[in-house]
Structure formats: structure tokens, C-alpha cells
Design a protein around this motif. Sequence first.
Motif, mmCIF file in Angstrom:
data_model
loop_
_atom_site.group_PDB
_atom_site.id
_atom_site.type_symbol
_atom_site.label_atom_id
_atom_site.label_comp_id
_atom_site.label_asym_id
_atom_site.label_seq_id
_atom_site.Cartn_x
_atom_site.Cartn_y
_atom_site.Cartn_z
ATOM 1 N N THR A 181 55.855 2.360 -88.754
ATOM 2 C CA THR A 181 56.707 1.313 -88.196
ATOM 3 C C THR A 181 58.159 1.794 -88.152
ATOM 4 O OG1 THR A 181 56.852 0.334 -90.397
ATOM 5 C CG2 THR A 181 55.215 -0.603 -88.918
ATOM 6 N N GLY A 185 56.897 3.479 -83.677
ATOM 7 C CA GLY A 185 55.867 2.461 -83.879
ATOM 8 C C GLY A 185 56.337 1.097 -83.399
ATOM 9 N N LYS A 323 68.257 3.928 -92.805
ATOM 10 C CA LYS A 323 67.297 4.743 -92.076
ATOM 11 C C LYS A 323 67.631 4.523 -90.609
ATOM 12 C CE LYS A 323 62.982 4.879 -93.833
ATOM 13 N NZ LYS A 323 61.693 4.401 -94.377
ATOM 14 N N LEU A 345 50.986 -1.801 -96.702
ATOM 15 C CA LEU A 345 50.427 -0.705 -97.516
ATOM 16 C C LEU A 345 51.044 -0.652 -98.915
ATOM 17 C CD1 LEU A 345 50.229 2.134 -94.827
ATOM 18 C CD2 LEU A 345 48.425 0.567 -95.559
#
Length: 546
Positions: A181, A185, A323, A345
Motif C-alpha cells: 500500500t 498500490g 515516507k 498484516l
Amino acid sequence: MHLDAIVIGAGFAGLYQLHALRDRLGLRVCVLEAGGDLGGTWYWNRYPGARCDSESHAYRYFFSKELYEEWQSSERYPGPAEIRAYLDHVARKLDLRRDIRFSTRVTAARYDEGTNQWRVETEAGERLSATWLVTAVGCLSSTNVPDIPGLADFKGRWFHTGRWPHEGVDFRGQRVGQIGTGSTGIQAAPVVAETAAHLTVFQRTANYSVPAGNHPLTAEFRQWVKSNFEEIRAVTRSTVNGHAFRISERKALEASPEERRAVYEKAWETGGLQFRGTFYDLLTSRAANDTAAEFIKARIRAIVKDPATAQDLADIDHPYAAKRPPIDSYYFETFNRPNVSLVNLRKDPIERITPNGIKTRTREHPLDIIVFATGFDALTGPLLAMDIRGRGGCSLREDWKAGPHTYLGVQIAGYPNLFTITGPGSPSVLTNMPAAIEQHVEWITDCIAHLRKNHIRTIEPAEPAVQAWGEHVQECARATLLFDAKHSWYFGANVAGKPQVFMPYAGGLARYARHCAEVAARGYEGFVLDRGRAAEAVAPTAQAGV
Ligand code: N01
């Protein structure tokens, strides 16, 4: 075959470098390109939803007013096909194709001290040599497919977004799993979801995203672009990130909560990376950053209807833009579709890939297609994919085992006459790439012209200059919140076993360009220039800091 210069790569960087060395300096130049055509990143990245995050009037060359003015973009953000068409137009106009060899992957490059030549080998076993070697291999071209056990046994099909089949992938009736992601993504998921029977997005780190606000360009805007070349170029060259918008000079906490909210709302409506420019301290003050982060998290919670999914998407563990910040077209809205689900996750990690899908700790997700939107072995990966050897056979793979060492991101000690366009230690991925590329190509071209004029055989950085530059790169990163997101690819954290070192130069493109110009003006300060007799090191002066 012996040439004056070999350029590796035929994307934005390689094409301009060919033009500059061949047509301005009159050198014999050959470009070697692994892909079957020009485009670099845009030759390989054809995944669904792929689109440039830089606006089309900035994502171009500025070295020629004529070239700039005659190109018409169709949308606010260009897609891969339009970017390739633009580069094809440039190549035709400048007659570049005759000096480019496609489908030619460079596997090794070795510096021969006796002849002062670089000897380059290709995958097909071809050998070429040149005095100057310039890498234009891109920063994000070595794909990263994580080593998840069981992939070889998967009975369906799988693809990495950075090596997308040119004929496309038909998702109709397919159960698709997308891992990742990041910017890619986040672009891909909404488009995959339009046709897939079901899309499962596997998210490891929740991410911020702001609407891109893509739209077709009006005739008025295109005319404005055409008539304002100088001004647009001046902005791209004066900002920290090489984009064509200015960054506010105001601090976030100087505004009242109401004013701040209005600023963020307007930027959200406008869309795009400008959101980063709303206040100038968003990347240097955690308190300032928190105000933007909270605004975006609240938007995510408001858009996504299922509260548990909204919570997983908004549970972001790093500062906004620490990021690389994605921009999207209806990414969060996609999770309101009945055929889309999210797997967090962090709560339910992947255990393995099975013949039928992906097994997380709690259950197996049956899949026909897995899309790896898992990013790249950034900055060093494309360079280390080649066996590069310098003086005395020293190996770049060995020398960079603990992380890259460069001077200005453009040269490496022990590797004379090798230039690395947008190499580690330069602003590169923190900018609108064509702006950083143009600055490097022009600096390298002027440098080679200087060396030839003054009969200098070799140039390479002096060790102390490399050391000082490395420290400066870390110091610039530490002054920002980029240093707080230790799991970002700016540190190499996304690739197993990669040394964790902050790689790009975070001090800003305009400041960096000024410094490079000063280095050249001081006779290539920090470099060792060899006239064939005793090498002459141009010692850094006290003012070498930037
Ligand atoms: O790659 P990324 P990207 N298991 O590394 C996840 C440029 N770009 O291709 O964050 C599970 O950012 C990983 O998770 P985590 C742009 O500069 C430009 O999206 O590491 N997940 C992350 O979510 C951009 O920044 C344009 O925890 C795994 C994702 O995969 C850069 O390319 C458009 C995993 C990777 O995100 C890279 O973006 C698109 C694993 N084992 C991209 N391994 C333009 O417009 C990784 N992940 C120019």
C-alpha cells in the motif's frame, strides 16, 4: 567498439545525457538500455492506475523552451503512455534513437587503469569501451519481490507492478490479492477493484494519501503553460523538491486551528503533492506534522464506512510525508465497495503463499492472481545489479556493503570518470525527478567539458570529501522527520539484508544545485583531477559546507 562516453539507461536521464554529450560537446556516445524501447520507469511501470504524481507541466524537460512549448499534455498528471509518447517526441526531435541500443542489459563495467577506459559488458556478451561512463539507471528500477515462502507453488498468476505485462492483465472474474500500500498500490487498487471479482488488499503499514485531483486540462490552462515557461522553470529550480508549486512560508502552529483546517481543506480539494507545501515546517516539526496527520486520518475515517476497516487504514505509525506520500484517485473510497476487503498484516501476518492463495495467521485467502506492489531495491539496487569495478579491481558491491558512499551523489572514490545521475547522496527521489535529472546532466556535461578542455585524464572524489558529504547527507536527514520513519525505503528498510542508511539528500534541490555549482566554480573542489602526471587534489575549503 570504443566510444567517448557510454550512458546506461534510456529514460529521462539517459536521453538528455546523450543529447548533451553528443550534441553540445560533440562526443561519440552510445546509450545501452535493457528495455525494448525508451522510457525507463515508464517502459516497465504499466500497472493499472499508473500515473505520474508530478503535474504534467513540471514533469518535462526545461532545457529547451521550444521543446517545452510545443508539447501539449492532456491531463493534470500524465500516464505512462503519454510520458512515453513525450519521450518519443523528444527522441525524434533530437534524433536520439540512432545512438541507443535497446534490449541491451549491462551486466558489468570495469575500469582499466592502463588505458584509462571503462570496459562494459552486456548480457549478450558484447564488449564496449569508453572514457566516460554515466549511469542513468533510475532510482526505482530494481523490483523487490519479497521472499514469502511458497510463491513457487502458487497455481495462479502473479505480477510485480514494476514489471507489468505490456499486453495488460484481465482481472474480470478473478480473485485478486494485492500486497503493498505504497504509492503504487494506492494507485492500483481502485482500478483493479473495478473489474476483479474480489480484491483483497494486504496492508503491512497503513499509509497517508491525499486525492490527486486528476482531470483533463483545459485549453486555457495549456495556453497558460505555454506562455509561462520561464516562470514555471524558475519555480522548479527554486524549491526544495523541484515541483512547480511554491511552499508556504508559514509555520503550521502560527495559524489558528480554524485557519489551519481551512488551509488543509483547500489543499485536499486542490489535490496532489501540494498538500506537503501547506506549511513549511511540516517535515521539520512533529507538532506541525501532527496537525496535517490528524486532518488526513479524520478524512480516512469519514470516507471509509466500515469502522474496523477505517481504523486499520487510519492507524498510521509515522509522520505525514516521512515516507514518500502517495496521492490517489478514490483509494479510500474503494474500501466501500462490496468486492474489496482489507487484511491488516500487523494483526494477521502472512505466513506463506499456498498453491491456492495467501495464508495469513488466521485463515487462507483463495486467490487467482497476486499483485506485488512491494516496491523497489531503491537507489543502490540498480547500480549494484551490475558488477562495477574501479581502480585495482575494487568492487562496488564490496565497497557499498555497509551502505553507499558518494560525493554529491554523482561520483564514487576509486571509480574514476564514472558519473551516477541521481545517485545515492543526491536529492533524487525527494524531488520531481526530471528537475533533479536536468541539474545532474548539466553538471556532468560541464564537468566533462572542463576536463577535456584542460586535458585532465581522470576525475574522482577525494576520500575526505566523500566522508564529509556522507556526514552532511545524514545531518540533513536528521534535521527532518524523514529520519523518524526508519522502515521506509529511503533507508533501504524494505529489502531484506540491505544496510540501513538514509540514502537521498534531504537538504533540498535548490540548495544542492547551488552547492554543486560552487564546487565546480572552485575548480571541482573535493575531487582529484589527474593530468597524467601527479594527481592534483582540490582540497575542500572552509566554506565547503552547504
Ligand atoms: O513501493 P513502496 P511503491 N509483506 O516501497 C509493502 C515511486 N512511485 O512501488 O510500508 C507485506 O513505497 C510495503 O509495506 P511497508 C514513488 O517514489 C512514483 O508503492 O514496508 N507488505 C509497502 O506498503 C514511490 O514512493 C510514482 O510495511 C510488503 C509496499 O509494499 C516509489 O515509487 C507512482 C512486503 C511498498 O511500497 C515506490 O512506491 C508510484 C512484505 N513482505 C510509485 N514488502 C509516480 O507517480 C513490501 N511490502 C512517479
